[in-house]
Motif scaffolding. Structure first.
Motif, PDB file in Angstrom:
ATOM      1  N   LEU A   1     -32.767 -62.733 101.775  1.00 10.68           N
ATOM      2  CA  LEU A   1     -33.461 -63.056 103.022  1.00 10.68           C
ATOM      3  C   LEU A   1     -33.277 -64.524 103.397  1.00 10.68           C
ATOM      4  O   LEU A   1     -33.278 -64.871 104.582  1.00 10.68           O
ATOM      5  CB  LEU A   1     -34.944 -62.715 102.900  1.00 10.68           C
TER       6      LEU A   1
ATOM      7  N   GLU B   1     -39.463 -61.229  98.117  1.00  5.06           N
ATOM      8  CA  GLU B   1     -38.149 -60.860  97.574  1.00  5.06           C
ATOM      9  C   GLU B   1     -37.871 -61.607  96.270  1.00  5.06           C
ATOM     10  O   GLU B   1     -37.345 -61.025  95.309  1.00  5.06           O
ATOM     11  CB  GLU B   1     -37.049 -61.155  98.593  1.00  5.06           C
TER      12      GLU B   1
ATOM     13  N   TRP C   1     -34.656 -59.071 108.311  1.00  2.00           N
ATOM     14  CA  TRP C   1     -35.013 -58.195 107.190  1.00  2.00           C
ATOM     15  C   TRP C   1     -33.827 -57.419 106.619  1.00  2.00           C
ATOM     16  O   TRP C   1     -33.906 -56.893 105.502  1.00  2.00           O
ATOM     17  CB  TRP C   1     -36.109 -57.213 107.613  1.00  2.00           C
TER      18      TRP C   1
ATOM     19  N   ILE D   1     -39.593 -63.834 102.033  1.00  2.00           N
ATOM     20  CA  ILE D   1     -38.714 -64.481 101.056  1.00  2.00           C
ATOM     21  C   ILE D   1     -39.415 -64.597  99.710  1.00  2.00           C
ATOM     22  O   ILE D   1     -38.832 -64.305  98.656  1.00  2.00           O
ATOM     23  CB  ILE D   1     -38.257 -65.862 101.568  1.00  2.00           C
TER      24      ILE D   1
ATOM     25  N   HIS E   1     -31.065 -58.672 105.682  1.00  2.00           N
ATOM     26  CA  HIS E   1     -30.327 -59.508 104.732  1.00  2.00           C
ATOM     27  C   HIS E   1     -30.957 -59.393 103.339  1.00  2.00           C
ATOM     28  O   HIS E   1     -31.538 -60.346 102.826  1.00  2.00           O
ATOM     29  CB  HIS E   1     -30.327 -60.971 105.183  1.00  2.00           C
ATOM     30  N   THR E   2     -30.835 -58.237 102.739  1.00  2.00           N
ATOM     31  CA  THR E   2     -31.428 -58.044 101.421  1.00  2.00           C
ATOM     32  C   THR E   2     -30.694 -56.966 100.644  1.00  2.00           C
ATOM     33  O   THR E   2     -30.126 -56.037 101.235  1.00  2.00           O
ATOM     34  CB  THR E   2     -32.928 -57.664 101.537  1.00  2.00           C
TER      35      THR E   2
ATOM     36  N   PHE F   1     -41.292 -64.874 107.780  1.00  2.00           N
ATOM     37  CA  PHE F   1     -40.058 -65.092 107.036  1.00  2.00           C
ATOM     38  C   PHE F   1     -40.361 -65.651 105.645  1.00  2.00           C
ATOM     39  O   PHE F   1     -39.811 -65.180 104.637  1.00  2.00           O
ATOM     40  CB  PHE F   1     -39.148 -66.082 107.779  1.00  2.00           C
TER      41      PHE F   1
END
Length: 285
Positions: free
Chosen positions: A119, A20, A164, A17, A166-167, A13
């Motif tokens: 993320l 991203e 994943w 992040i 949530h982007t 995670f």
């Protein structure tokens, strides 16, 4: 106790992040707001901490139910496949109920309280979900013969999968994937506060349940993220409890037992005088 798969996933995670953040900074998209991201991370850490105390109790309840199981499915490959579909279908109904029953929404609203979609937002998890009985949706699974370790493992796998999606970095995937699986595009709709997007796309891993049960909406334009009435705070304790506090206030001013039950179990936004509106009322249904 079954292995805590979420704990093993945390390093991944963090790396995703950071990736991203790097990509969106290079593209000058400015999707991250430090205070918002930190509050999401705090919510995630709080969820993990509370889980240290609640997961053992939940396992004990599932083991008790499993003792009275109708069948013994074991740990065969086909039992794991069945468990996957059973868990995902159960998650759909749990998630859908979390949007249509205010008592469950009080825990789930936390996940929708960010006006960002990154993320880090995936980490914005409830502190009160297990305490309010959300695990009871899965109680039927050990009763029919799925071992509690399988049930808890599938719940963790579903949660890890949903990280994943949530982007905004990923647009749309090939059509066969979009047709079967929950994707960033589908889940962006779910996090939208636009009227046409409210209470849609409740899937965990498979979007087919929404397609079959009439709750699917494709992404047509970029959603406006957050709540229909945003809480405008980065305080984790306020984020975790604000809807429970509002429910308590409504219950105190209820004029009858029936009205109190509506406040607690009707859809979020219900009010006796129409001063607030549910999703169906907002849509004019």
């Amino acid at each position: 106790m079954p292995p805590n798969l979420i704990m093993y996933a945390i390093p991944g995670f963090v790396l995703l992040i950071l990736l991203e953040i790097t990509i969106t900074t290079i593209d000058h998209r400015h999707l991250y707001e430090p205070k918002d991201a930190l509050s999401s991370i705090a919510m995630g850490l709080g969820n993990v901490f509370i889980g240290l105390f609640t997961k053992g109790v939940i396992l004990a309840i599932y083991l008790f139910a499993y003792h009275y199981r109708f069948f013994t499915l074991g740990f065969t490959w086909w039992a794991w496949v069945l468990c996957f579909f059973a868990d995902d279908f159960t998650y759909y109904w749990f998630h859908r109920s979390s949007h249509t029953v205010r008592f469950f929404w009080a825990s789930h609203v936390i996940h929708h309280s960010s006006r960002k979609y990154t993320l880090a937002t995936a980490l914005r998890q409830t502190w009160t979900g297990n305490l309010s009985g959300s695990f009871l949706f899965w109680l039927w699974m050990p009763l029919v013969g799925f071992h509690p370790v399988m049930v808890l493992s599938m719940q963790a796998i579903s949660l890890i999968y949903q990280f994943w999606i949530h982007t905004e970095v990923i647009n749309k995937l090939p059509r066969p994937i979009e047709f079967i699986f929950n994707t960033p595009s589908h889940h962006r709709v779910h996090h939208g506060s636009d009227i046409e997007y409210l209470d849609r796309n409740h899937a965990g891993i498979l979007i087919i349940w929404d397609r079959m049960l009439g709750t699917f909406t494709p992404e047509k334009q970029r959603p406006v993220y957050g709540l229909t009435k945003n809480i405008n705070t980065y305080n984790p304790f306020r984020i975790a409890t604000h809807e429970w506090i509002d429910i308590w206030r409504d219950l105190r001013r209820s004029r009858s037992f029936r009205e109190a039950i509506h406040y607690l179990l009707d859809a979020p936004g219900w009010s006796p005088d129409g001063s607030r509106q549910t999703t169906k009322q907002l849509r004019g249904w």
